[in-house]
Write a protein that holds these residues in place. Structure first.
Motif, PDB file in Angstrom:
ATOM      1  N   PHE A 162       0.835  -1.339  -0.333  1.00  0.00           N
ATOM      2  CA  PHE A 162      -0.056   0.341   0.434  1.00  0.00           C
ATOM      3  C   PHE A 162       0.824   1.025   0.059  1.00  0.00           C
ATOM      4  N   TYR A 163       0.147   2.593  -0.623  1.00  0.00           N
ATOM      5  CA  TYR A 163       1.405   3.103  -1.058  1.00  0.00           C
ATOM      6  C   TYR A 163       0.585   4.563  -0.594  1.00  0.00           C
ATOM      7  N   ASP A 164      -0.589   4.411  -0.257  1.00  0.00           N
ATOM      8  CA  ASP A 164      -1.119   5.517  -0.071  1.00  0.00           C
ATOM      9  C   ASP A 164      -2.652   5.346   0.940  1.00  0.00           C
ATOM     10  N   ALA A 165      -2.636   6.302   1.946  1.00  0.00           N
ATOM     11  CA  ALA A 165      -4.872   6.361   2.671  1.00  0.00           C
ATOM     12  C   ALA A 165      -4.033   7.052   2.702  1.00  0.00           C
ATOM     13  N   ALA A 166      -5.861   7.520   2.860  1.00  0.00           N
ATOM     14  CA  ALA A 166      -6.720   8.744   3.299  1.00  0.00           C
ATOM     15  C   ALA A 166      -7.977   8.841   3.936  1.00  0.00           C
ATOM     16  N   PHE A 167      -8.263   8.927   5.093  1.00  0.00           N
ATOM     17  CA  PHE A 167      -9.486   9.343   5.400  1.00  0.00           C
ATOM     18  C   PHE A 167     -10.812  10.249   5.314  1.00  0.00           C
ATOM     19  N   SER A 168     -11.630   9.667   4.755  1.00  0.00           N
ATOM     20  CA  SER A 168     -13.279  10.643   4.117  1.00  0.00           C
ATOM     21  C   SER A 168     -13.173  11.483   5.045  1.00  0.00           C
ATOM     22  N   PRO A 169     -14.088  12.563   4.934  1.00  0.00           N
ATOM     23  CA  PRO A 169     -14.428  14.146   5.530  1.00  0.00           C
ATOM     24  C   PRO A 169     -14.554  13.762   6.675  1.00  0.00           C
ATOM     25  N   ASN A 170     -15.643  12.657   6.719  1.00  0.00           N
ATOM     26  CA  ASN A 170     -16.582  12.063   7.851  1.00  0.00           C
ATOM     27  C   ASN A 170     -15.903  11.472   8.883  1.00  0.00           C
ATOM     28  N   TRP A 208      -8.726  12.958  -0.601  1.00  0.00           N
ATOM     29  CA  TRP A 208     -10.144  12.531  -1.023  1.00  0.00           C
ATOM     30  C   TRP A 208     -10.608  14.201  -0.921  1.00  0.00           C
ATOM     31  N   SER A 209     -11.884  14.218  -1.173  1.00  0.00           N
ATOM     32  CA  SER A 209     -11.864  16.068  -1.353  1.00  0.00           C
ATOM     33  C   SER A 209     -12.767  16.440  -0.205  1.00  0.00           C
ATOM     34  N   PRO A 210     -13.040  17.623  -0.051  1.00  0.00           N
ATOM     35  CA  PRO A 210     -13.527  18.089   1.413  1.00  0.00           C
ATOM     36  C   PRO A 210     -15.063  17.930   1.236  1.00  0.00           C
ATOM     37  N   LEU A 233      -3.236  10.950 -13.912  1.00  0.00           N
ATOM     38  CA  LEU A 233      -3.956  11.535 -11.843  1.00  0.00           C
ATOM     39  C   LEU A 233      -5.295  11.222 -12.667  1.00  0.00           C
ATOM     40  N   THR A 234      -6.369  10.301 -12.281  1.00  0.00           N
ATOM     41  CA  THR A 234      -7.131   9.832 -12.347  1.00  0.00           C
ATOM     42  C   THR A 234      -9.102   9.786 -11.414  1.00  0.00           C
ATOM     43  N   MET A 235     -10.013  11.377 -12.165  1.00  0.00           N
ATOM     44  CA  MET A 235     -10.532  11.563 -10.570  1.00  0.00           C
ATOM     45  C   MET A 235     -11.927  10.332 -10.869  1.00  0.00           C
ATOM     46  N   TYR A 236     -11.805  10.233  -9.383  1.00  0.00           N
ATOM     47  CA  TYR A 236     -13.041   9.200  -9.486  1.00  0.00           C
ATOM     48  C   TYR A 236     -14.374   9.480  -8.380  1.00  0.00           C
ATOM     49  N   ASN A 237     -15.297   9.381  -8.894  1.00  0.00           N
ATOM     50  CA  ASN A 237     -16.787  10.074  -8.485  1.00  0.00           C
ATOM     51  C   ASN A 237     -17.108   9.226  -6.995  1.00  0.00           C
ATOM     52  N   PHE A 258      -5.978  17.894  -2.825  1.00  0.00           N
ATOM     53  CA  PHE A 258      -6.963  18.975  -3.345  1.00  0.00           C
ATOM     54  C   PHE A 258      -7.201  20.921  -3.044  1.00  0.00           C
ATOM     55  N   SER A 259      -7.135  21.610  -3.279  1.00  0.00           N
ATOM     56  CA  SER A 259      -7.638  22.711  -2.714  1.00  0.00           C
ATOM     57  C   SER A 259      -8.566  22.533  -1.123  1.00  0.00           C
ATOM     58  N   PRO A 260      -8.824  23.688  -0.566  1.00  0.00           N
ATOM     59  CA  PRO A 260      -9.037  23.861   0.541  1.00  0.00           C
ATOM     60  C   PRO A 260     -11.061  23.500   0.208  1.00  0.00           C
ATOM     61  N   ASP A 261     -10.823  24.490  -1.283  1.00  0.00           N
ATOM     62  CA  ASP A 261     -12.652  24.503  -1.571  1.00  0.00           C
ATOM     63  C   ASP A 261     -13.493  23.240  -2.668  1.00  0.00           C
ATOM     64  N   GLY A 262     -11.848  22.838  -2.847  1.00  0.00           N
ATOM     65  CA  GLY A 262     -12.277  21.495  -3.429  1.00  0.00           C
ATOM     66  C   GLY A 262     -12.492  21.136  -5.117  1.00  0.00           C
ATOM     67  N   ARG A 263     -12.403  22.710  -4.900  1.00  0.00           N
ATOM     68  CA  ARG A 263     -12.340  23.045  -6.622  1.00  0.00           C
ATOM     69  C   ARG A 263     -11.345  22.109  -7.579  1.00  0.00           C
ATOM     70  N   GLN A 264     -10.890  22.457  -6.978  1.00  0.00           N
ATOM     71  CA  GLN A 264      -8.886  21.967  -7.485  1.00  0.00           C
ATOM     72  C   GLN A 264      -8.439  21.583  -7.206  1.00  0.00           C
ATOM     73  N   VAL A 265      -6.967  20.277  -7.967  1.00  0.00           N
ATOM     74  CA  VAL A 265      -6.695  19.255  -7.715  1.00  0.00           C
ATOM     75  C   VAL A 265      -5.479  19.389  -8.069  1.00  0.00           C
TER      76      VAL A 265
END
Length: 327
Positions: A162-170, A208-210, A233-237, A258-265
């Motif tokens: 595993f190369y990385d891990a990211a928590f969901s915002p909640n 993970w986006s904000p 770089l792949t964006m996944y919904n 991601f940027s803090p407002d989530g509009r850019q990566v």
């Protein structure tokens, strides 16, 4: 919150570069944006003032600092070492909270990333094989309160690394970046919610986006198996289970945020070929390139890590530069 700077300003300018003979493997901003933490292969964790660029404090950790992270409450710094340990430090003075914490899973393994949960109660440690042999990796969850592991290590499909891990915002889920696939796991039940095997090679970084709706996947070079598909770089919904866009690069993607407002990566790539050493800033919804940081060359530095400040005024990169390394 309409943040015009992060949505439309392409005029990024270099504010400051600090040079070193050691590689800067990992960087992160403090939650208030006033400090940064760096981890380098000279074994030191350092905290810097963003405005004055002064090194405020430092500590010599274990062998080769591979990953660092600030906790979201600003109280702690986590560091992952190349000797199969992590340490959790008080950010105020960089003294160790629990001492060295072993995250060893067997032979031939290494720590690839550390990240705090949104409530700062856990540290996720992504572990993988350091080569073709050795013990399969996993993601361990370490409790900040006592330094002990929460439950068993997570490895949904017998992955080798595993190369990385990211928590969901909640804080309910964790995304795991594997070797050719990624997973989303419920932290409480450990049930695998999503398993995607579309990436053709390593997922070197995941973010993970904000708002919790999108995931950015930073893919490595897969040789012939990448084929005409290329490196992406792949964006996944996460909501729809689809990939609205991807951005091809000529070399491995190593880091994304991601940027803090989530509009850019932002995405940082390796040194090879025409895209080598660049950081791309893209629109989250469309994938349109808003800015390209770095010059085009085949032997440029590689961007090991990329982070946004909480006020979106700065993008921070940790760089390896063929013997001259920068942050």
């Amino acid at each position: 919150f309409n943040d015009g700077w992060t949505t439309s300003n392409p005029n990024f300018q270099n504010d400051f570069t600090t040079s070193s003979s050691s590689d800067y493997n990992s960087v992160d901003f403090s939650p208030d944006g006033k400090m940064i933490v760096t981890g380098a292969d000279d074994d030191y964790v350092r905290i810097w003032n963003v405005t004055t660029h002064v090194n405020l404090r430092s500590v010599q950790g274990g062998d080769d600092i591979r990953a660092v992270a600030f906790s979201n409450d600003g109280m702690y710094v986590a560091a992952g070492m190349d000797d199969d340990t992590i340490d959790i430090y008080y950010a105020s003075n960089l003294t160790s909270v629990h001492g060295s914490i072993s995250v060893d899973v067997g032979s031939g393994d290494q720590v690839n990333s550390v990240e705090f949960s949104p409530d700062s109660s856990l540290v996720a440690v992504a572990i993988g094989r350091s080569g073709n042999g050795g013990t399969n990796g996993e993601v361990k969850l370490i409790k900040v309160s006592d330094g002990l592991q929460l439950g068993n290590g997570i490895n949904p499909n017998g992955e080798d690394r595993f190369y990385d891990a990211a928590f969901s915002p909640n804080g309910q889920f964790i995304a795991l970046a594997g070797n050719g696939d990624f997973f989303i796991v419920n932290i409480t039940s450990r049930a695998t919610i999503t398993s995607i095997g579309d990436p053709q090679a390593s997922v070197n970084a995941i973010a993970w986006s904000p708002d919790g709706n999108m995931l950015a996947l930073c893919e490595g070079w897969g040789g012939q198996q990448s084929g005409s598909r290329g490196v992406r770089l792949t964006m996944y919904n996460y909501v729809t289970g689809t990939s609205p866009w991807y951005h091809k690069t000529t070399t491995s993607c190593l880091s994304t945020e991601f940027s803090p407002d989530g509009r850019q990566v932002a995405a940082g790539v390796q040194w090879y070929s025409t895209d080598g050493g660049k950081t791309f800033v893209l629109d989250t919804n469309t994938g349109a390139v808003r800015a390209t940081l770095g010059s085009s060359c085949n032997t440029c530095p590689e961007i090991n890590d990329v982070e946004w400040s909480s006020n979106a005024q700065y993008i921070l990169t940790g760089v390896t530069n063929n013997g001259n390394s920068n942050a």
